[in-house]
Design an enzyme around this catalytic site. Structure first.
Site, short mmCIF file in Angstrom:
data_model
loop_
_atom_site.label_atom_id
_atom_site.label_comp_id
_atom_site.label_asym_id
_atom_site.label_seq_id
_atom_site.Cartn_x
_atom_site.Cartn_y
_atom_site.Cartn_z
N SER A 51 7.12 -54.71 -19.58
CA SER A 51 6.90 -53.66 -20.58
C SER A 51 7.45 -54.05 -21.96
O SER A 51 8.31 -54.92 -22.09
CB SER A 51 7.58 -52.36 -20.13
OG SER A 51 7.17 -52.04 -18.83
N1 SAM Z 1 9.48 -52.59 -14.83
C1 SAM Z 1 8.76 -53.81 -14.97
C2 SAM Z 1 9.47 -54.83 -15.79
O1 SAM Z 1 10.55 -54.54 -16.33
O2 SAM Z 1 8.96 -55.97 -15.87
C3 SAM Z 1 7.37 -53.61 -15.50
C4 SAM Z 1 6.51 -53.01 -14.50
S1 SAM Z 1 4.78 -53.28 -14.64
C5 SAM Z 1 4.39 -52.43 -16.11
C6 SAM Z 1 4.30 -52.19 -13.31
C7 SAM Z 1 4.62 -52.72 -11.93
O3 SAM Z 1 4.39 -51.68 -10.99
C8 SAM Z 1 3.72 -53.87 -11.50
O4 SAM Z 1 4.52 -54.98 -11.18
C9 SAM Z 1 2.99 -53.33 -10.29
O5 SAM Z 1 2.71 -54.30 -9.32
C10 SAM Z 1 3.95 -52.28 -9.79
N2 SAM Z 1 3.38 -51.24 -8.94
C11 SAM Z 1 2.20 -50.56 -9.08
N3 SAM Z 1 2.07 -49.66 -8.08
C12 SAM Z 1 3.19 -49.76 -7.30
C13 SAM Z 1 3.64 -49.09 -6.14
N4 SAM Z 1 2.95 -48.13 -5.54
N5 SAM Z 1 4.84 -49.44 -5.63
C14 SAM Z 1 5.57 -50.43 -6.20
N6 SAM Z 1 5.20 -51.10 -7.31
C15 SAM Z 1 4.03 -50.76 -7.86
#
Ligand code: SAM
Length: 206
Positions: A51
């Site tokens: 992000s």
């Molecule tokens: N917080 C992260 C960072 O600091 O790098 C950025 C997160 S990225 C915008 C969103 C993440 O959510 C992705 O890695 C994606 O695979 C994960 N994601 C999406 N749906 C999910 C779920 N149901 N459970 C766990 N992770 C999930």
């Protein structure tokens, strides 16, 4: 980066200090390392993103983290947001659906000696009942609707923050739990990748 954050209204000195201390280049793909301190999201594996620093700082400061807090994060991604929270709270539990991302995040967090971050692979929309209730919950992917199970794992008076809405732009929602009631505030527009899972978007719609 800090000047940019302050200029854009991040005033919480503890959050600014954590943003100064955690080096984002450790969490960024080597191909994008020269842009690690730009105020922009960057690609990581599996078509996901780390992000934008401003959004990380804003979501973190809205959570009003306390040193005793137990925090649940959904969407570990690179592990960067988890590291920022780990600077400000007692313990972070973070769930990621992609094993490859989880492994890289674990490595980056271990290299930075974060011993208060517990990770697991799975569907974060169903939370982590074993360690509930949590003081704070942060979802770093866009939820299609109110995340009921996660709300049920939030402590009374606890805070939860998440983007909610359609694919491109979402509303950032801050919730305070008051008994069984969710006191809801919309705090701005954001753009996140989708939350995919049982209480998220179906995998074939994204
Ligand atoms: N917080 C992260 C960072 O600091 O790098 C950025 C997160 S990225 C915008 C969103 C993440 O959510 C992705 O890695 C994606 O695979 C994960 N994601 C999406 N749906 C999910 C779920 N149901 N459970 C766990 N992770 C999930």
């Amino acid at each position: 980066m800090l000047t940019q954050l302050e200029r854009r209204g991040i005033r919480d000195t503890r959050v600014l200090e954590a943003m100064r201390k955690v080096k984002r280049h450790h969490f960024v793909d080597p191909a994008f390392r020269d842009r690690a301190y730009d105020d922009t999201p960057l690609p990581i594996d599996e078509g996901q993103t780390i992000s934008q620093p401003y959004v990380v700082a804003r979501m973190t400061s809205l959570l009003e983290l306390q040193p005793s807090d137990k925090v649940l994060e959904i969407g570990t991604g690179s592990g960067y947001q988890a590291a920022i929270i780990a600077e400000l709270a007692h313990k972070v539990f973070s769930i990621e659906r992609h094993m490859s991302l989880l492994q890289k995040a674990r490595k980056a967090l271990d290299e930075q000696a974060y011993t208060n971050v517990v990770l697991k692979q799975g569907d974060g929309t169903i939370g982590w009942a074993e360690f509930a209730p949590f003081d704070k919950i942060i979802i770093t992917a866009a939820a299609p609707k109110f995340p009921k199970t996660l709300f049920s794992q939030l402590k009374d008076q606890g805070l939860m923050i998440f983007p909610m809405g359609e694919m491109r732009m979402q509303e950032l929602v801050l919730i305070q739990r008051n008994g069984e009631e969710a006191i809801m505030k919309e705090v701005g527009q954001v753009s996140f990748v989708p939350l995919v899972g049982r209480e998220g978007w179906a995998n074939n719609t994204v």
